[in-house]
Enzyme design. Structure first.
Site, PDB file in Angstrom:
ATOM      1  N   ASN A  19       0.877  -1.163   0.000  1.00 22.72           N
ATOM      2  CA  ASN A  19       0.000   0.000   0.000  1.00 22.72           C
ATOM      3  C   ASN A  19       0.920   1.219   0.000  1.00 22.72           C
ATOM      4  OD1 ASN A  19      -1.804   2.054   0.497  1.00 22.72           O
ATOM      5  ND2 ASN A  19      -2.719   1.098   2.310  1.00 22.72           N
ATOM      6  N   ARG A  85      -2.440  -2.097  -3.471  1.00 27.05           N
ATOM      7  CA  ARG A  85      -3.671  -1.333  -3.250  1.00 27.05           C
ATOM      8  C   ARG A  85      -3.606  -0.062  -4.086  1.00 27.05           C
ATOM      9  NH1 ARG A  85      -5.478   2.807   1.346  1.00 27.05           N
ATOM     10  NH2 ARG A  85      -7.702   2.790   0.892  1.00 27.05           N
ATOM     11  N   HIS A 173     -12.777   2.716  -0.264  1.00 25.97           N
ATOM     12  CA  HIS A 173     -12.797   1.724   0.822  1.00 25.97           C
ATOM     13  C   HIS A 173     -13.505   0.446   0.373  1.00 25.97           C
ATOM     14  CE1 HIS A 173     -12.691   5.106   4.115  1.00 25.97           C
ATOM     15  NE2 HIS A 173     -11.465   4.755   3.753  1.00 25.97           N
ATOM     16  N   ARG A 234     -11.237  15.270   7.012  1.00 25.52           N
ATOM     17  CA  ARG A 234     -12.066  15.645   5.859  1.00 25.52           C
ATOM     18  C   ARG A 234     -13.465  16.017   6.301  1.00 25.52           C
ATOM     19  NH1 ARG A 234     -10.872  10.219   3.064  1.00 25.52           N
ATOM     20  NH2 ARG A 234      -8.641  10.361   2.700  1.00 25.52           N
ATOM     21  N   GLU A 377      -8.077  -5.409   4.985  1.00 27.13           N
ATOM     22  CA  GLU A 377      -7.926  -5.066   3.567  1.00 27.13           C
ATOM     23  C   GLU A 377      -6.760  -5.824   2.934  1.00 27.13           C
ATOM     24  OE1 GLU A 377      -8.400  -1.061   5.206  1.00 27.13           O
ATOM     25  OE2 GLU A 377      -9.196  -0.482   3.248  1.00 27.13           O
TER      26      GLU A 377
END
Ligand code: ADP
Length: 394
Positions: A19, A85, A173, A234, A377
């Site tokens: 990742n 990823r 996601h 965010r 993940e």
């Protein structure tokens, strides 16, 4: 464990999951069959002033050195593949793909859609391909949402503009939402095809999804990861009219507005801290900004929960996942309080018990099962990587 030919079966061979961000490289060596994590780590501060790690090439070299120091020579560890990823697959990628030069170019071309994420992924992919001579696969965070119904994926803006600039709700996601929604049937003992689910992924980034029979039918993130829930830094949903207003009245440039909404808003903008544990400490100390941040965070979650109940018509399982969703009982309580009339309630002792296992936290016999499922993940990327490579050649 060995197969009939005396060699380790494919699912027992580890997959290296990478990742790569702009300044970090997270790696995990994971066995797709068992989920065993053989090794993991993070190379940080890539390309930063005063850092020893000049670029992603140096980062991959450092990762290899760290693994070798643990006695894991990548060449001899039986690593079958590298799974990468990638945040944004844009309109091009709705499934994992074996990485070729052309695929790298396509992912690079999608960078305007994810300027904070895709360039780092491309740098990581190029460095890893140059140094690790096994098949490389890209797994996209948007892929699970590629099949959203048009009514959920389309913004009500001029169609020519949307087509020309590839504007739609992509959702992110997806790897987590897919993993969690596919883990739920085993937990509740009912088939995936029968279940209407809502998944709340609450980490630093946060997103909600509605999943009918294993297919995502709505999600809260949009063209970019900025839309939807309140996150660590965010804003999530704001009035789109905020952008021209800030430009005209505050004199902010487009890039400054981007920074405000992505890096200085959310929990941080309201309370000064982006980490939920720090927020809880401030709340306990009576801090008004932290209390407001918590309230706004929970209120937004209730909005999406209500919306997805209506989209699905009937809800079977509601699942919390990621750092906050898995660990913070207070958030789960606050989101679900008062929803008994909708068949949603918590069993307080189950909700408050600390656990790292997938578990049901609603009372037995509830119309809606409420669950906590730790996301994974990396394992999902490893499994999708292996599944793609195990396919017969076309
Ligand atoms: P990322 O999106 O970076 O993968 P995580 O899923 O790790 O993020 O979630 C990070 C958030 O989860 C932080 O706000 C952190 O405070 C919160 N969190 C992590 N562990 C715990 C815990 N044990 N208790 C409460 N909150 C936690």
């Amino acid at each position: 464990m060995t197969g009939p030919d005396g060699r380790a079966p494919r699912s027992a061979a580890p997959v290296l999951v990478l990742n790569a961000g702009s300044s970090s490289l997270k790696y995990q060596l994971v066995v797709p069959g068992s989920g065993e994590v053989v090794a993991k780590g993070t190379v940080e501060r890539i390309g930063e002033d005063g850092s020893d790690v000049a670029d992603h090439t140096a980062a991959v070299r450092q990762m290899t050195a760290e693994l070798t120091a643990q006695g894991l020579e990548l060449a001899s560890a039986g690593v079958r593949a590298v799974g990468h990823r990638v945040v944004h697959g844009g309109p091009d990628f709705s499934d994992p793909v074996v990485i070729t030069d052309a695929v790298v170019d396509q992912i690079r071309d999608l960078s305007p859609l994810a300027p904070l994420h895709n360039p780092g992924a491309v740098a990581g992919i190029e460095a890893a391909r140059a140094q690790l001579d096994v098949p490389h696969v890209a797994v996209f965070d948007t892929a699970f949402f590629a099949g959203l119904p048009p009514a959920a994926a389309t913004y009500a803006i001029p169609r020519e503009l949307a087509e020309r600039y590839r504007i739609r709700r992509y959702g992110m996601h997806g790897t987590s939402h897919r993993y969690v929604s596919r883990a739920v049937p085993g937990l509740v003992g009912r088939p995936l095809a029968e279940l209407n689910q809502i998944v709340l992924h609450l980490g630093n980034g946060a997103s909600a999804s509605a999943v009918r029979g294993g297919q995502a039918v709505d999600t809260s993130m949009g063209l970019t990861p900025l839309q939807g829930l309140v996150m660590g830094t965010r804003s999530g949903d704001v009035d789109p009219g905020l952008h021209p207003y800030l430009s005209r009245e505050a004199g902010l440039t487009v890039d400054e507005i981007d920074t405000v909404l992505n890096k200085q808003s959310g929990l941080k903008g309201l309370s000064g801290v982006n980490d939920f544990r720090a927020l809880q400490e401030l709340r306990e100390a009576g801090d008004a900004g932290a209390e407001l941040a918590f309230g706004v965070y929970v209120h937004r979650l209730k909005h999406y929960l209500g919306a997805y109940l209506a989209v699905l018509g009937r809800l079977d399982v509601l699942t919390f996942t990621a750092g906050v969703g898995e660990n913070n009982a207070a958030v789960r309580t606050a989101v679900l309080v008062g929803l008994e009339g909708l068949g949603i309630s918590l069993e307080p002792a189950r909700n408050e018990a600390a656990s790292r296992e997938a578990r049901v936290i609603s009372p037995d016999g509830s119309p809606v099962t409420v669950a906590v499922v730790p996301t994974n993940e990396e394992l999902e990327i490893a499994r999708q990587t292996l599944a793609l490579l195990a396919l017969p050649a076309p």
